[in-house]
Motif scaffolding. Structure first.
Motif, PDB file in Angstrom:
ATOM      1  N   GLY A   1       9.252  34.001 -25.733  1.00 12.91           N
ATOM      2  CA  GLY A   1      10.521  33.636 -25.130  1.00 12.91           C
ATOM      3  C   GLY A   1      11.326  34.841 -24.673  1.00 12.91           C
ATOM      4  O   GLY A   1      12.219  34.710 -23.830  1.00 12.91           O
TER       5      GLY A   1
ATOM      6  N   GLU B   1       4.992  30.211 -25.923  1.00  9.49           N
ATOM      7  CA  GLU B   1       5.410  30.263 -27.323  1.00  9.49           C
ATOM      8  C   GLU B   1       4.489  29.427 -28.199  1.00  9.49           C
ATOM      9  O   GLU B   1       4.175  29.798 -29.335  1.00  9.49           O
ATOM     10  CB  GLU B   1       6.855  29.789 -27.459  1.00  9.49           C
ATOM     11  CG  GLU B   1       7.867  30.762 -26.893  1.00  9.49           C
ATOM     12  CD  GLU B   1       9.286  30.231 -26.955  1.00  9.49           C
ATOM     13  OE1 GLU B   1       9.452  28.992 -27.063  1.00  9.49           O
ATOM     14  OE2 GLU B   1      10.222  31.036 -26.888  1.00  9.49           O
TER      15      GLU B   1
ATOM     16  N   LEU C   1       8.487  37.510 -17.243  1.00 10.50           N
ATOM     17  CA  LEU C   1       7.423  36.745 -16.612  1.00 10.50           C
ATOM     18  C   LEU C   1       7.113  37.324 -15.238  1.00 10.50           C
ATOM     19  O   LEU C   1       7.925  37.232 -14.318  1.00 10.50           O
ATOM     20  CB  LEU C   1       7.822  35.270 -16.507  1.00 10.50           C
ATOM     21  CG  LEU C   1       8.166  34.594 -17.847  1.00 10.50           C
ATOM     22  CD1 LEU C   1       8.471  33.118 -17.634  1.00 10.50           C
ATOM     23  CD2 LEU C   1       7.039  34.773 -18.861  1.00 10.50           C
TER      24      LEU C   1
ATOM     25  N   ARG D   1       7.531  29.260 -20.572  1.00 10.29           N
ATOM     26  CA  ARG D   1       7.836  29.901 -21.859  1.00 10.29           C
ATOM     27  C   ARG D   1       7.468  29.014 -23.047  1.00 10.29           C
ATOM     28  O   ARG D   1       7.008  29.509 -24.080  1.00 10.29           O
ATOM     29  CB  ARG D   1       9.318  30.286 -21.917  1.00 10.29           C
ATOM     30  CG  ARG D   1       9.699  31.391 -20.947  1.00 10.29           C
ATOM     31  CD  ARG D   1      11.109  31.904 -21.213  1.00 10.29           C
ATOM     32  NE  ARG D   1      11.512  32.852 -20.196  1.00 10.29           N
ATOM     33  CZ  ARG D   1      11.200  34.159 -20.214  1.00 10.29           C
ATOM     34  NH1 ARG D   1      10.482  34.641 -21.211  1.00 10.29           N
ATOM     35  NH2 ARG D   1      11.614  34.958 -19.251  1.00 10.29           N
TER      36      ARG D   1
END
Length: 362
Positions: free
Chosen positions: A166, A158, A170, A154
């Motif tokens: 975030g 990001e 996934l 993450r």
């Protein structure tokens, strides 16, 4: 002593190792997860390319044309190679008139490649070693990076893709946390174009429960039949057959969310083997927020990141830096700007990387 070290045992790493063994070399594959297969095991098993190269270029305009040409020209022979390893075929078509390819059973495909790569090996042995992470590049042996990109990290998502990542779901193999990217950059490699791009799918939003085996079944692939909005009510209209653009847009929206409002008269429209209604029912059964009224059914979705499209820059021999080769999602710049088969690129460039690393360049 191994002739070649491969970091990662997904499609790319296993293809590289199997190719190396076919050339008479002794490869060592290190996979940090407790099983091989990576994202290949989570996929539908379809390995494909566009039927027309110009269509490929049109749909992935920012990709490296040299790498795209290699993928386009070599995939057919590489699919035949997989079959020669006894990888089980489920279908010899993709269900899409714009593409051609083969659908394999993901578990059987993984098993066939592991066997061809030397089989699962105990600690200290040659072959495929699981639950063992490569900590630093080998000093005197070529290294093939095939760790799966950074779609499961993450912080990297990001940093490079979107601050809203975030909130994303996934869909990637949990080992895809940027190990290859970091190692390649430390060895002197450069990054490719498209580091800010991902392949993603709209998935049922929380509190939906999504298990590993449900990633394909729960994908919401009907944006063309819906009105798609973010939480501010701003609309987005898909412009691609794959709908990859929808999830990429969604990843940049607040909380990576989008709402798909489908008119009731479109519920029986089919997207390949499923109807829109069946996909919505599956999302609702999983626990996604679904609102039904007289005229529409509205589903709340979240962007589900599968793989990264950018990574290490490579040449036509998969060279990323001196003595370092990259393939699979660790190599970028192939599908940049659009969507192409990640498994196909992993297969083709995994084999290319092995041949180049062993001095067998065609």
């Amino acid at each position: 002593m191994a002739d070649l070290v491969v970091a990662g045992a997904g499609m790319a790493g296993l293809a590289a190792a199997a190719e190396a063994r076919g050339l008479g070399a002794e490869p060592l594959v290190l996979e940090k997860l407790d099983r091989p297969g990576g994202s290949m095991r989570l996929s539908s098993g379809v390995i494909w390319r566009h039927r027309d190269f110009e269509r490929f270029r049109e749909e992935c305009p920012e990709g490296d044309e040299r790498l795209q040409r290699l993928l386009f020209e070599r995939l057919e022979d590489d699919l035949a190679w997989l079959e020669s390893l006894d990888a089980p075929v489920l279908a010899r078509q993709t269900g899409n008139t714009l593409t051609t390819g083969t659908r394999f059973d993901p578990e059987g495909l993984t098993a066939a490649l592991v066997e061809a790569a030397g089989g699962l090996a105990p600690a200290g042995g040659a072959g495929v070693r699981v639950a063992e992470r490569l900590r630093e590049p080998p000093a005197d042996v070529p290294l093939v990076l095939a760790t799966g990109g950074f779609a499961a990290d993450r912080e990297l998502l990001e940093e490079h893709v979107s601050p809203e990542a975030g909130h994303a779901f996934l869909r990637a193999a949990p080992g895809s946390t940027g190990d290859g990217l970091r190692m390649g950059l430390a060895a002197g490699a450069a990054t490719s174009a498209g580091l800010d791009q991902v392949y993603a799918r709209a998935m049922p939003a929380p509190p939906a429960r999504i298990d590993e085996g449900d990633l394909v079944r729960l994908s919401q692939l009907y944006a063309r039949h819906a009105t798609v909005t973010n939480e501010r009510g701003e609309r987005y209209e898909t412009s691609t057959w794959s709908e990859i653009d929808v999830a990429q847009w969604q990843l940049h929206q607040p909380r990576a969310r989008a709402w798909f409002a489908v008119p009731v008269e479109r519920l029986e429209e089919r997207v390949r083997e499923r109807s829109v209604a069946e996909m919505i029912d599956a999302a609702e059964e999983a626990g996604a927020p679904v609102r039904r009224d007289e005229d529409h059914v509205t589903v709340e979705t979240v962007a589900g990141v599968t793989t990264t499209l950018g990574g290490l820059a490579i040449d036509g021999h998969a060279v990323a830096a001196h003595g370092v080769f990259a393939c699979g999602a660790d190599a970028g710049g192939i599908a940049t700007g659009g969507y192409a088969s990640g498994l196909a690129a992993a297969l083709v460039f995994g084999r290319i990387a092995a041949r180049a690393a062993l001095g067998e360049r065609p």
